[in-house]
Design a protein around this motif. Structure first.
Motif, PDB file in Angstrom:
ATOM      1  N   ALA A   1       2.992  11.036  15.151  1.00  0.00           N
ATOM      2  CA  ALA A   1       3.454  11.690  13.927  1.00  0.00           C
ATOM      3  C   ALA A   1       3.651  13.178  14.195  1.00  0.00           C
ATOM      4  N   GLN A   2       4.836  13.675  13.845  1.00  0.00           N
ATOM      5  CA  GLN A   2       5.135  15.088  14.041  1.00  0.00           C
ATOM      6  C   GLN A   2       5.346  15.773  12.694  1.00  0.00           C
ATOM      7  N   GLU A   3       4.547  16.794  12.434  1.00  0.00           N
ATOM      8  CA  GLU A   3       4.684  17.655  11.256  1.00  0.00           C
ATOM      9  C   GLU A   3       4.731  16.857   9.950  1.00  0.00           C
ATOM     10  N   GLN A   4       3.933  15.801   9.875  1.00  0.00           N
ATOM     11  CA  GLN A   4       3.882  15.016   8.648  1.00  0.00           C
ATOM     12  C   GLN A   4       3.024  15.684   7.572  1.00  0.00           C
ATOM     13  N   ILE A   5       1.940  16.325   7.991  1.00  0.00           N
ATOM     14  CA  ILE A   5       1.041  16.984   7.039  1.00  0.00           C
ATOM     15  C   ILE A   5       0.920  18.476   7.329  1.00  0.00           C
ATOM     16  N   LEU A   6       0.911  18.844   8.600  1.00  0.00           N
ATOM     17  CA  LEU A   6       0.795  20.241   9.007  1.00  0.00           C
ATOM     18  C   LEU A   6       2.014  20.655   9.826  1.00  0.00           C
ATOM     19  N   VAL A   7       2.597  21.795   9.495  1.00  0.00           N
ATOM     20  CA  VAL A   7       3.718  22.324  10.257  1.00  0.00           C
ATOM     21  C   VAL A   7       3.244  22.659  11.672  1.00  0.00           C
ATOM     22  N   GLY A   8       4.005  22.222  12.661  1.00  0.00           N
ATOM     23  CA  GLY A   8       3.690  22.535  14.040  1.00  0.00           C
ATOM     24  C   GLY A   8       2.706  21.592  14.699  1.00  0.00           C
ATOM     25  N   GLU A   9       2.291  20.538  14.008  1.00  0.00           N
ATOM     26  CA  GLU A   9       1.301  19.622  14.580  1.00  0.00           C
ATOM     27  C   GLU A   9       1.952  18.327  15.041  1.00  0.00           C
ATOM     28  N   ILE A  10       1.500  17.829  16.170  1.00  0.00           N
ATOM     29  CA  ILE A  10       1.839  16.495  16.644  1.00  0.00           C
ATOM     30  C   ILE A  10       0.532  15.728  16.806  1.00  0.00           C
ATOM     31  N   ALA A  11       0.504  14.479  16.373  1.00  0.00           N
ATOM     32  CA  ALA A  11      -0.734  13.696  16.426  1.00  0.00           C
ATOM     33  C   ALA A  11      -0.436  12.268  16.844  1.00  0.00           C
ATOM     34  N   ILE A  12      -1.318  11.721  17.650  1.00  0.00           N
ATOM     35  CA  ILE A  12      -1.247  10.328  18.079  1.00  0.00           C
ATOM     36  C   ILE A  12      -2.405   9.579  17.446  1.00  0.00           C
ATOM     37  N   GLY A  13      -2.152   8.367  16.964  1.00  0.00           N
ATOM     38  CA  GLY A  13      -3.194   7.570  16.339  1.00  0.00           C
ATOM     39  C   GLY A  13      -3.210   6.143  16.848  1.00  0.00           C
ATOM     40  N   ALA A  14      -4.402   5.568  16.906  1.00  0.00           N
ATOM     41  CA  ALA A  14      -4.564   4.156  17.273  1.00  0.00           C
ATOM     42  C   ALA A  14      -5.625   3.556  16.371  1.00  0.00           C
ATOM     43  N   ALA A  15      -5.398   2.350  15.919  1.00  0.00           N
ATOM     44  CA  ALA A  15      -6.288   1.713  14.954  1.00  0.00           C
ATOM     45  C   ALA A  15      -7.577   1.243  15.605  1.00  0.00           C
ATOM     46  N   VAL A  16      -8.657   1.372  14.851  1.00  0.00           N
ATOM     47  CA  VAL A  16      -9.951   0.809  15.222  1.00  0.00           C
ATOM     48  C   VAL A  16     -10.131  -0.466  14.400  1.00  0.00           C
ATOM     49  N   MET A  17     -10.410  -1.572  15.072  1.00  0.00           N
ATOM     50  CA  MET A  17     -10.467  -2.861  14.406  1.00  0.00           C
ATOM     51  C   MET A  17     -11.906  -3.305  14.186  1.00  0.00           C
ATOM     52  N   GLY A  18     -12.136  -4.000  13.068  1.00  0.00           N
ATOM     53  CA  GLY A  18     -13.435  -4.567  12.782  1.00  0.00           C
ATOM     54  C   GLY A  18     -13.571  -5.962  13.355  1.00  0.00           C
TER      55      GLY A  18
ATOM     56  N   LEU B   1       0.833  -1.197   0.000  1.00  0.00           N
ATOM     57  CA  LEU B   1       0.000   0.000   0.000  1.00  0.00           C
ATOM     58  C   LEU B   1       0.874   1.256   0.000  1.00  0.00           C
ATOM     59  N   VAL B   2       1.926   1.257   0.806  1.00  0.00           N
ATOM     60  CA  VAL B   2       2.836   2.407   0.846  1.00  0.00           C
ATOM     61  C   VAL B   2       3.517   2.591  -0.506  1.00  0.00           C
ATOM     62  N   GLU B   3       3.986   1.505  -1.086  1.00  0.00           N
ATOM     63  CA  GLU B   3       4.679   1.599  -2.375  1.00  0.00           C
ATOM     64  C   GLU B   3       3.763   2.090  -3.482  1.00  0.00           C
ATOM     65  N   ALA B   4       2.473   1.796  -3.382  1.00  0.00           N
ATOM     66  CA  ALA B   4       1.522   2.236  -4.413  1.00  0.00           C
ATOM     67  C   ALA B   4       1.139   3.705  -4.258  1.00  0.00           C
ATOM     68  N   SER B   5       1.443   4.312  -3.111  1.00  0.00           N
ATOM     69  CA  SER B   5       1.099   5.711  -2.865  1.00  0.00           C
ATOM     70  C   SER B   5       2.088   6.635  -3.567  1.00  0.00           C
ATOM     71  N   ASP B   6       1.662   7.881  -3.821  1.00  0.00           N
ATOM     72  CA  ASP B   6       2.571   8.795  -4.520  1.00  0.00           C
ATOM     73  C   ASP B   6       3.647   9.364  -3.597  1.00  0.00           C
ATOM     74  N   ARG B   7       3.424   9.339  -2.290  1.00  0.00           N
ATOM     75  CA  ARG B   7       4.414   9.694  -1.276  1.00  0.00           C
ATOM     76  C   ARG B   7       5.041  11.067  -1.516  1.00  0.00           C
ATOM     77  N   ARG B   8       4.211  12.064  -1.748  1.00  0.00           N
ATOM     78  CA  ARG B   8       4.709  13.429  -1.885  1.00  0.00           C
ATOM     79  C   ARG B   8       4.883  14.056  -0.503  1.00  0.00           C
ATOM     80  N   SER B   9       5.652  15.108  -0.431  1.00  0.00           N
ATOM     81  CA  SER B   9       5.903  15.803   0.822  1.00  0.00           C
ATOM     82  C   SER B   9       4.871  16.898   1.045  1.00  0.00           C
ATOM     83  N   PHE B  10       4.391  17.023   2.277  1.00  0.00           N
ATOM     84  CA  PHE B  10       3.509  18.118   2.676  1.00  0.00           C
ATOM     85  C   PHE B  10       4.259  19.146   3.512  1.00  0.00           C
ATOM     86  N   THR B  11       5.268  18.704   4.233  1.00  0.00           N
ATOM     87  CA  THR B  11       6.139  19.590   4.997  1.00  0.00           C
ATOM     88  C   THR B  11       7.576  19.106   4.786  1.00  0.00           C
TER      89      THR B  11
END
Length: 270
Positions: free
Chosen positions: A212-229, A177-187
């Motif tokens: 994740a730190q500043e991956q999409i928005l400058v100055g943002e830090i975000a924590i993520g956890a998966a929701v499972m089906g 999935l990662v390899e199929a993405s265009d993987r452009r930079s946002f910051t």
């Protein structure tokens, strides 16, 4: 934090010839949805010629589809009569999705409690291949208009929720999935190399959440956890985001990671 008004990952599906030639497949519906999808990523009204080009259909077909959609209330002229915009009746369908989706129903009270405890932005995203789509957004005091919009999407390869989802997939599937993405930079800090991204995915898998730190928005830090089906596969993620101007990364993670993991588990259907 700097926000972009544009959807980062348009929700376009590439159909195979076999899918399009299926006798049950209705070409006219496909064209109508292509016309509506022409507005993905734009920040203004579109002319008929622009709609035709973006929808990859001829101008005559675009004119007929636009006329039909305007008659039904799904498209409209903009106030200055410079082009066309989506119509208000599209909101009826967004409402139907949100009120009828069991995951959104189950997640809402959990997210409200998380937002009350954290006093930071809380989001629920849904997994859609190379992107994750926000289905619920509960804002902090800092947010701009565009950050409040349900339906905005971000890439799976460089978002906190995306890393959490990738970590819940089999290794080979996640890498593909990662390899199929265009993987452009946002910051300047966006990770784009497959191996580097997969290192973060492995770290996420080990600790049970992503940071994740500043991956999409400058100055943002975000924590993520998966929701499972119920089938044991990830269906979405809970995100909690703050400002690096207010938080040190270690303190933010220590304070909020347990809350995010607990919320994701409460929503999951094991």
């Amino acid at each position: 934090m700097t926000h972009t008004p544009l959807r980062t990952e348009p929700g376009l599906r590439r159909l195979s010839d076999d899918q399009r030639e299926d006798p049950l497949f209705i070409q006219s519906i496909d064209r109508a949805l292509q016309v509506l999808s022409a507005f993905h990523g734009t920040d203004r009204a579109l002319t008929l010629s622009e709609i035709a080009r973006r929808a990859n259909i001829d101008r005559s077909a675009a004119q007929r589809v636009v006329h039909t959609l305007r008659t039904l209330g799904y498209m409209r002229r903009d106030a200055a009569d410079r082009g066309f915009l989506p119509g208000v009746r599209l909101l009826d369908h967004a409402l139907d999705f949100l009120r009828l989706d069991p995951l959104v129903q189950q997640a809402t009270p959990v997210l409200l409690e998380l937002r009350r405890n954290a006093q930071e932005r809380v989001d629920l995203s849904l997994f859609d291949g190379q992107r994750v789509v926000y289905a619920a957004r509960m804002q902090s005091k800092r947010e701009t208009f565009y950050a409040t919009l349900v339906g905005h999407s971000v890439p799976t390869y460089c978002s906190s929720g995306g890393w959490a989802i990738l970590a819940a997939l089999p290794e080979a599937e996640a890498r593909a999935l990662v390899e199929a993405s265009d993987r452009r930079s946002f910051t300047a800090h966006t990770l784009t190399a497959t191996d580097t991204i997969m290192e973060r995915v492995a770290e996420t898998r080990q600790q049970g959440f992503s940071c994740a730190q500043e991956q999409i928005l400058v100055g943002e830090i975000a924590i993520g956890a998966a929701v499972m089906g119920a089938d044991g596969r990830p269906v979405g993620a809970v995100h909690l985001a703050g400002s690096l101007g207010e938080w040190e990364a270690e303190a933010f993670t220590r304070r909020f990671a347990p809350l995010v993991v607990e919320a994701a588990r409460a929503i999951s259907r094991y």
